[in-house]
Write a protein that holds these residues in place. Sequence first.
Motif, PDB file in Angstrom:
ATOM      1  N   GLY A 148       0.830  -1.201   0.000  1.00  0.00           N
ATOM      2  CA  GLY A 148       0.000   0.000   0.000  1.00  0.00           C
ATOM      3  C   GLY A 148       0.864   1.251   0.000  1.00  0.00           C
ATOM      4  N   ARG A 149       0.286   2.365   0.329  1.00  0.00           N
ATOM      5  CA  ARG A 149       1.039   3.620   0.345  1.00  0.00           C
ATOM      6  C   ARG A 149       2.118   3.553   1.425  1.00  0.00           C
ATOM      7  NH1 ARG A 149       1.168   8.673   2.702  1.00  0.00           N
ATOM      8  NH2 ARG A 149      -0.447   8.083   4.225  1.00  0.00           N
ATOM      9  N   LEU A 150       3.349   3.843   1.017  1.00  0.00           N
ATOM     10  CA  LEU A 150       4.468   3.765   1.957  1.00  0.00           C
ATOM     11  C   LEU A 150       4.394   4.889   2.978  1.00  0.00           C
ATOM     12  CD1 LEU A 150       7.366   2.878  -0.501  1.00  0.00           C
ATOM     13  CD2 LEU A 150       6.364   1.382   1.231  1.00  0.00           C
ATOM     14  N   ARG A 151       4.778   4.547   4.222  1.00  0.00           N
ATOM     15  CA  ARG A 151       4.773   5.528   5.304  1.00  0.00           C
ATOM     16  C   ARG A 151       6.181   5.878   5.766  1.00  0.00           C
ATOM     17  NH1 ARG A 151       0.927   2.884   9.734  1.00  0.00           N
ATOM     18  NH2 ARG A 151       2.551   1.313   9.479  1.00  0.00           N
ATOM     19  N   GLU A 152       7.068   4.867   5.819  1.00  0.00           N
ATOM     20  CA  GLU A 152       8.436   5.094   6.295  1.00  0.00           C
ATOM     21  C   GLU A 152       9.283   3.879   5.947  1.00  0.00           C
ATOM     22  OE1 GLU A 152       8.074   5.654  10.468  1.00  0.00           O
ATOM     23  OE2 GLU A 152       7.348   3.620  10.858  1.00  0.00           O
ATOM     24  N   ALA A 153      10.583   4.026   6.131  1.00  0.00           N
ATOM     25  CA  ALA A 153      11.505   2.931   5.824  1.00  0.00           C
ATOM     26  C   ALA A 153      12.673   2.957   6.802  1.00  0.00           C
ATOM     27  CB  ALA A 153      12.009   3.045   4.388  1.00  0.00           C
ATOM     28  N   ASP A 154      13.311   1.796   6.953  1.00  0.00           N
ATOM     29  CA  ASP A 154      14.484   1.653   7.813  1.00  0.00           C
ATOM     30  C   ASP A 154      15.585   0.931   7.053  1.00  0.00           C
ATOM     31  OD1 ASP A 154      13.702   2.485  10.715  1.00  0.00           O
ATOM     32  OD2 ASP A 154      12.015   1.259  10.023  1.00  0.00           O
ATOM     33  N   ARG A 196      16.687   4.049  -5.682  1.00  0.00           N
ATOM     34  CA  ARG A 196      16.014   3.381  -6.801  1.00  0.00           C
ATOM     35  C   ARG A 196      14.530   3.164  -6.506  1.00  0.00           C
ATOM     36  NH1 ARG A 196      18.330   0.159 -11.179  1.00  0.00           N
ATOM     37  NH2 ARG A 196      19.741   1.670 -12.162  1.00  0.00           N
ATOM     38  N   LEU A 197      14.233   2.677  -5.302  1.00  0.00           N
ATOM     39  CA  LEU A 197      12.863   2.297  -4.977  1.00  0.00           C
ATOM     40  C   LEU A 197      12.008   3.483  -4.539  1.00  0.00           C
ATOM     41  CD1 LEU A 197      13.414  -0.993  -2.928  1.00  0.00           C
ATOM     42  CD2 LEU A 197      12.771  -0.781  -5.343  1.00  0.00           C
ATOM     43  N   LEU A 198      12.621   4.458  -3.865  1.00  0.00           N
ATOM     44  CA  LEU A 198      11.841   5.481  -3.171  1.00  0.00           C
ATOM     45  C   LEU A 198      12.044   6.884  -3.708  1.00  0.00           C
ATOM     46  CD1 LEU A 198      12.598   4.206   0.444  1.00  0.00           C
ATOM     47  CD2 LEU A 198      10.706   3.527  -1.063  1.00  0.00           C
ATOM     48  N   GLY A 199      13.135   7.118  -4.419  1.00  0.00           N
ATOM     49  CA  GLY A 199      13.405   8.443  -4.938  1.00  0.00           C
ATOM     50  C   GLY A 199      14.658   9.048  -4.337  1.00  0.00           C
ATOM     51  N   PRO A 200      15.138  10.151  -4.917  1.00  0.00           N
ATOM     52  CA  PRO A 200      16.376  10.780  -4.448  1.00  0.00           C
ATOM     53  C   PRO A 200      16.299  11.162  -2.970  1.00  0.00           C
ATOM     54  CG  PRO A 200      15.690  11.706  -6.551  1.00  0.00           C
ATOM     55  CD  PRO A 200      14.557  10.837  -6.081  1.00  0.00           C
ATOM     56  N   LEU A 248      16.743  -3.632   4.508  1.00  0.00           N
ATOM     57  CA  LEU A 248      15.951  -2.465   4.128  1.00  0.00           C
ATOM     58  C   LEU A 248      14.497  -2.846   4.341  1.00  0.00           C
ATOM     59  CD1 LEU A 248      15.317   0.278   2.778  1.00  0.00           C
ATOM     60  CD2 LEU A 248      15.375  -0.907   0.578  1.00  0.00           C
ATOM     61  N   THR A 249      13.813  -2.154   5.239  1.00  0.00           N
ATOM     62  CA  THR A 249      12.428  -2.467   5.595  1.00  0.00           C
ATOM     63  C   THR A 249      11.520  -1.329   5.147  1.00  0.00           C
ATOM     64  OG1 THR A 249      13.229  -3.675   7.537  1.00  0.00           O
ATOM     65  CG2 THR A 249      10.879  -3.154   7.460  1.00  0.00           C
ATOM     66  N   LEU A 250      10.442  -1.680   4.456  1.00  0.00           N
ATOM     67  CA  LEU A 250       9.474  -0.709   3.954  1.00  0.00           C
ATOM     68  C   LEU A 250       8.149  -0.921   4.673  1.00  0.00           C
ATOM     69  CD1 LEU A 250      10.197  -1.050   0.117  1.00  0.00           C
ATOM     70  CD2 LEU A 250      11.238   0.548   1.748  1.00  0.00           C
ATOM     71  N   HIS A 251       7.675   0.121   5.345  1.00  0.00           N
ATOM     72  CA  HIS A 251       6.427   0.066   6.096  1.00  0.00           C
ATOM     73  C   HIS A 251       5.352   0.810   5.318  1.00  0.00           C
ATOM     74  CE1 HIS A 251       8.847  -1.137   9.636  1.00  0.00           C
ATOM     75  NE2 HIS A 251       9.691  -0.198   9.224  1.00  0.00           N
ATOM     76  N   GLY A 252       4.236   0.117   5.034  1.00  0.00           N
ATOM     77  CA  GLY A 252       3.155   0.738   4.295  1.00  0.00           C
ATOM     78  C   GLY A 252       1.827   0.611   5.014  1.00  0.00           C
ATOM     79  N   GLU A 253       0.806   1.241   4.461  1.00  0.00           N
ATOM     80  CA  GLU A 253      -0.517   1.199   5.078  1.00  0.00           C
ATOM     81  C   GLU A 253      -1.094  -0.210   5.100  1.00  0.00           C
ATOM     82  OE1 GLU A 253      -2.786   4.019   2.846  1.00  0.00           O
ATOM     83  OE2 GLU A 253      -2.238   5.678   4.182  1.00  0.00           O
ATOM     84  N   ASN A 254      -0.746  -1.030   4.114  1.00  0.00           N
ATOM     85  CA  ASN A 254      -1.309  -2.381   4.025  1.00  0.00           C
ATOM     86  C   ASN A 254      -0.401  -3.465   4.573  1.00  0.00           C
ATOM     87  OD1 ASN A 254      -3.448  -1.154   2.752  1.00  0.00           O
ATOM     88  ND2 ASN A 254      -2.823  -1.773   0.686  1.00  0.00           N
TER      89      ASN A 254
END
Length: 333
Positions: A148-154, A196-200, A248-254
């Motif tokens: 889902g829509r990404l909220r934050e990453a680590d 690459r995944l999230l932007g500059p 690399l952990t991606l936290h999203g709404e879903n």
Amino acid sequence: MDRGGDGIGIGIIGYGIMGERLLRAALGPGASSVRVCGVWDPSPAAMARLAESFPEIARFDGVAPLIETCACVYVAAPPASHLDHARAALAAGKALFCEKPLAVDVGQARAFVRDADAAGMRAAVNFPFASSPAVDQLEAWMADGTVGRLREADIEVGFAAWPRPWQEDAAAWLDRRLQGGFTREVLSHFLFLAGRLLGPATLGPASVRYPVDGASERAVAAELACGTLPVRVNGRVGETEKADTNALTLHGENGTIRLRDWSIAERLVDGAWREAEGALPQEEARPITLARQLEKVSAMTRGAPHGLASLAEALAVQELVEAILASGDEARG
């Protein structure tokens, strides 16, 4: 000139860990699009090791004849020599595949990128995540709504000791502040992947610890923004028993997904991490990823679209890395 034969001819400068890995990948069954023209390393011990393991591979006594022979120059020497070899490839009109960073000095790296772009040089930097099946899986999960829509990453990296056991022969530069440290050597890969995944990325607050006089950093913490997405970065030496651990952990709404230990894509299901089907440990995944990298090197050398890390992407990573490390200047003894 390239002397013909099957595949794009690659000349390898530097026969350390990375030079040997790429050579083995180029000789493997999955890399028919390239062939190795030869290898040069200033170390007689390295050349003797090459002769013993791969007597069929040509050994050159200098950089110039090697560059003349190949279509693409792969630079796998220590970072302080990258720029000299890259400029030699540029002057000879050859394609360049270089280990990161492009140069020790950021200003010199910027100047080289300007010159290479102005000359239309075919060039890329070896960030293997550009060809990782695990990254493909992350992108698929990002596209199909799993996150889902990404909220934050680590981003987290950890090491029992630095350098890692298999790098001890290179400790003379890998554990020095000019060229070494885990931020340049390891964290840079995850900063590339985040871009690459999230932007500059732009850098916020950061801190670095240099507790060992003359040695590279032992702890890093930073806050980034990739677009509007907050990304927390942490790296430590000596706080884990593992030689090398990372994620690399991606936290999203879903949901939440991650790439860990270089090659394992996972998603969080009912509070537990579940590996993607077909996930492979790094020892098994590396040759597959490198073979895919070499297919792209062949495309790059031929002037075709390829997807490797561009010089601009590599420069952005280097600028970010050096900015993070500069935040610890006041701690340097």
